[in-house]
Design a protein around this motif. Structure first.
Motif, PDB file in Angstrom:
ATOM      1  N   PRO A  14       6.803   1.739  54.069  1.00 24.44           N
ATOM      2  CA  PRO A  14       6.551   3.000  53.397  1.00 24.44           C
ATOM      3  C   PRO A  14       5.353   2.894  52.491  1.00 24.44           C
ATOM      4  O   PRO A  14       5.216   1.955  51.724  1.00 24.44           O
ATOM      5  CB  PRO A  14       7.842   3.237  52.601  1.00 24.44           C
ATOM      6  CG  PRO A  14       8.437   1.880  52.432  1.00 24.44           C
ATOM      7  CD  PRO A  14       8.033   1.097  53.629  1.00 24.44           C
ATOM      8  N   LEU A  18       5.152   8.002  50.512  1.00 25.79           N
ATOM      9  CA  LEU A  18       6.553   8.022  50.882  1.00 25.79           C
ATOM     10  C   LEU A  18       7.426   7.594  49.722  1.00 25.79           C
ATOM     11  O   LEU A  18       8.469   8.187  49.461  1.00 25.79           O
ATOM     12  CB  LEU A  18       6.783   7.110  52.092  1.00 25.79           C
ATOM     13  CG  LEU A  18       6.072   7.512  53.397  1.00 25.79           C
ATOM     14  CD1 LEU A  18       6.400   6.512  54.485  1.00 25.79           C
ATOM     15  CD2 LEU A  18       6.479   8.900  53.821  1.00 25.79           C
ATOM     16  N   LEU A  22      10.384   9.852  47.817  1.00 29.80           N
ATOM     17  CA  LEU A  22      11.753   9.401  47.610  1.00 29.80           C
ATOM     18  C   LEU A  22      12.115   9.429  46.127  1.00 29.80           C
ATOM     19  O   LEU A  22      13.222   9.820  45.741  1.00 29.80           O
ATOM     20  CB  LEU A  22      11.916   7.979  48.165  1.00 29.80           C
ATOM     21  CG  LEU A  22      13.340   7.426  48.239  1.00 29.80           C
ATOM     22  CD1 LEU A  22      14.214   8.289  49.124  1.00 29.80           C
ATOM     23  CD2 LEU A  22      13.304   5.982  48.743  1.00 29.80           C
ATOM     24  N   GLY A 259       9.490  16.278  47.573  1.00 29.18           N
ATOM     25  CA  GLY A 259       9.896  15.014  48.181  1.00 29.18           C
ATOM     26  C   GLY A 259      10.154  15.136  49.668  1.00 29.18           C
ATOM     27  O   GLY A 259       9.913  14.192  50.431  1.00 29.18           O
ATOM     28  N   THR A 262       7.588  14.141  52.648  1.00 22.31           N
ATOM     29  CA  THR A 262       7.398  12.796  53.195  1.00 22.31           C
ATOM     30  C   THR A 262       8.711  12.042  53.346  1.00 22.31           C
ATOM     31  O   THR A 262       8.704  10.841  53.601  1.00 22.31           O
ATOM     32  CB  THR A 262       6.453  11.979  52.286  1.00 22.31           C
ATOM     33  OG1 THR A 262       6.955  12.003  50.946  1.00 22.31           O
ATOM     34  CG2 THR A 262       5.046  12.565  52.314  1.00 22.31           C
ATOM     35  N   THR A 263       9.824  12.741  53.163  1.00 27.01           N
ATOM     36  CA  THR A 263      11.133  12.103  53.254  1.00 27.01           C
ATOM     37  C   THR A 263      12.009  12.911  54.198  1.00 27.01           C
ATOM     38  O   THR A 263      12.064  14.131  54.083  1.00 27.01           O
ATOM     39  CB  THR A 263      11.806  12.051  51.857  1.00 27.01           C
ATOM     40  OG1 THR A 263      10.924  11.430  50.933  1.00 27.01           O
ATOM     41  CG2 THR A 263      13.103  11.263  51.911  1.00 27.01           C
ATOM     42  N   SER A 264      12.675  12.256  55.125  1.00 22.14           N
ATOM     43  CA  SER A 264      13.532  12.977  56.067  1.00 22.14           C
ATOM     44  C   SER A 264      14.693  13.617  55.334  1.00 22.14           C
ATOM     45  O   SER A 264      15.086  13.193  54.245  1.00 22.14           O
ATOM     46  CB  SER A 264      14.054  12.020  57.144  1.00 22.14           C
ATOM     47  OG  SER A 264      14.990  11.116  56.580  1.00 22.14           O
ATOM     48  N   THR A 267      17.616  11.189  54.607  1.00 18.07           N
ATOM     49  CA  THR A 267      17.295  10.282  53.510  1.00 18.07           C
ATOM     50  C   THR A 267      17.356  11.009  52.177  1.00 18.07           C
ATOM     51  O   THR A 267      17.866  10.483  51.181  1.00 18.07           O
ATOM     52  CB  THR A 267      15.895   9.681  53.719  1.00 18.07           C
ATOM     53  OG1 THR A 267      15.894   8.908  54.922  1.00 18.07           O
ATOM     54  CG2 THR A 267      15.505   8.782  52.562  1.00 18.07           C
ATOM     55  N   ALA A 268      16.844  12.239  52.145  1.00 19.14           N
ATOM     56  CA  ALA A 268      16.844  13.011  50.908  1.00 19.14           C
ATOM     57  C   ALA A 268      18.258  13.311  50.441  1.00 19.14           C
ATOM     58  O   ALA A 268      18.554  13.241  49.241  1.00 19.14           O
ATOM     59  CB  ALA A 268      16.064  14.313  51.106  1.00 19.14           C
ATOM     60  N   GLY A 310      14.235   3.111  50.628  1.00 19.96           N
ATOM     61  CA  GLY A 310      12.798   2.863  50.597  1.00 19.96           C
ATOM     62  C   GLY A 310      12.344   1.812  51.586  1.00 19.96           C
ATOM     63  O   GLY A 310      11.201   1.819  52.032  1.00 19.96           O
ATOM     64  N   THR A 313      12.242   3.899  55.080  1.00 19.74           N
ATOM     65  CA  THR A 313      11.750   5.266  55.131  1.00 19.74           C
ATOM     66  C   THR A 313      10.479   5.344  55.967  1.00 19.74           C
ATOM     67  O   THR A 313       9.586   4.556  55.837  1.00 19.74           O
ATOM     68  CB  THR A 313      11.461   5.785  53.723  1.00 19.74           C
ATOM     69  OG1 THR A 313      12.654   5.707  52.965  1.00 19.74           O
ATOM     70  CG2 THR A 313      10.985   7.217  53.756  1.00 19.74           C
ATOM     71  N   GLU A 315       7.613   8.410  57.453  1.00 15.23           N
ATOM     72  CA  GLU A 315       7.237   9.808  57.296  1.00 15.23           C
ATOM     73  C   GLU A 315       7.838  10.591  58.442  1.00 15.23           C
ATOM     74  O   GLU A 315       7.653  10.245  59.609  1.00 15.23           O
ATOM     75  CB  GLU A 315       5.706   9.949  57.315  1.00 15.23           C
ATOM     76  CG  GLU A 315       5.271  11.396  57.093  1.00 15.23           C
ATOM     77  CD  GLU A 315       3.766  11.542  57.094  1.00 15.23           C
ATOM     78  OE1 GLU A 315       3.293  12.596  56.684  1.00 15.23           O
ATOM     79  OE2 GLU A 315       3.075  10.600  57.524  1.00 15.23           O
TER      80      GLU A 315
END
Length: 319
Positions: A14, A18, A22, A259, A262-264, A267-268, A310, A313, A315
């Motif tokens: 990442p 990224l 996060l 956020g 750049t964060t799926s 994941t978020a 992290g 992660t 993109e």
């Protein structure tokens, strides 16, 4: 079309962008963690119902965001940018409002611990299944392990608070918590691609205006029909309501949407589970609650799961 500055970080690890995304989602989770201690104080001081406080919170958030857009002369531009994406804007706004209302209902009917465990545990698990179905392959081992650790952490931490007062309608409350978790997860899923098409101020303003429009009829209209109060003269109550609207809604969702660029979404959702951990710590620090060993273990498991995000992660691909 992407500009060179928006190019993805080097594959395999990442990049700074990224990591920053996060971090922003984690900060949103921390701000949401202050809702638990704040809402009871606002309800107690004002004499208003929790749904009414939630509606006023949404109204404050939408008003502040519209004022911010107008102050920089972007009100018309905000409309022009959001209109082509109106379906996603409406979907995110409605899902956000639905999550908030259903979670309030779940807490009232099933109790705080059960509602939190079911709602916040179901959201990442649901997105994991949705992602696997969409990609037509089993979930990655790392993602599956993270979700399992999160769910176990929530179960352990929730079990620590199970001695509290039970809800009046536990079965219906659990169903409401499941629906709230689905609404929360899908709001992140739908919002992720939208966050890469609109700037943060435009997206946050447009979606929060929609959310407020959904919250107001139930939170204000229903009490008015019942003859219940929808306003208060207590200044301290308004202080809490303004805090809930500005900080835990307008600012927190702006952090989440930034956020999500750049964060799926999966994941978020996991990263935002700093919310219950923050709520527990605040309850111990300021409300005199005692943290049991199970509560410590559950919180540690959630933090460990978030710490692994992290490392893996990437993109998210444009959607």
């Amino acid at each position: 079309m992407r500009t060179p500055a928006a190019a993805p970080a080097t594959a395999g690890a990442p990049g700074p962008v990224l990591g920053r995304g996060l971090l922003l989602v984690c900060l949103a989770g921390v701000l949401w963690g202050t809702i638990g201690p704040s809402v009871p104080l606002a309800v107690e001081a004002s004499g208003l119902g929790p749904l009414t406080v939630g509606a006023l919170r949404g109204l404050v958030a939408a008003g502040v965001l519209l004022a911010a857009v107008a102050s920089v002369g972007r009100l018309r531009r905000c409309w022009v940018l959001a209109r082509p994406q109106w379906r996603r804007v409406v979907a995110v706004g409605v899902l956000t409002a639905t999550f908030q209302q259903l979670f309030f209902v779940a807490v009232l009917w099933a109790g705080v611990s059960i509602a939190t465990v079911v709602c916040l545990g179901f959201a990442p698990a649901l997105l994991l299944v949705v992602g696997s179905v969409r990609e037509r392959r089993p979930p990655a081992a790392g993602a599956l392990a993270t979700v399992v650790v999160v769910v176990v952490g929530l179960l352990v931490a929730g079990g620590a608070g199970s001695e509290g007062p039970a809800g009046s309608r536990p079965v219906v409350g659990v169903l409401a918590a499941l629906a709230a978790g689905a609404a929360y997860g899908f709001s992140a899923e739908v919002g992720a691609p939208l966050s890469r098409r609109l700037d943060t101020l435009t997206m946050t303003t447009a979606t929060m205006v929609v959310a407020a429009g959904v919250l107001l009829p139930l939170g204000l209209g229903l009490p008015l029909l019942r003859g219940e109060p929808v306003l208060t003269a207590d200044l301290a109550s308004w202080g809490w309501i303004v805090y809930l609207g500005v900080v835990t809604m307008a600012v927190a969702y702006a952090l989440l949407f930034t956020g999500l660029r750049t964060t799926s979404s999966g994941t978020a959702v996991v990263a935002s589970l700093l919310e219950p951990v923050t709520a527990v710590l605040l309850a111990v620090a300021f409300l005199g609650e005692r943290l049991s060993p199970a509560g410590v273990l559950g919180s540690v498991l959630i933090l460990l799961a978030i710490a692994t995000l992290g490392r893996r992660t990437r993109e998210p691909a444009p959607q």
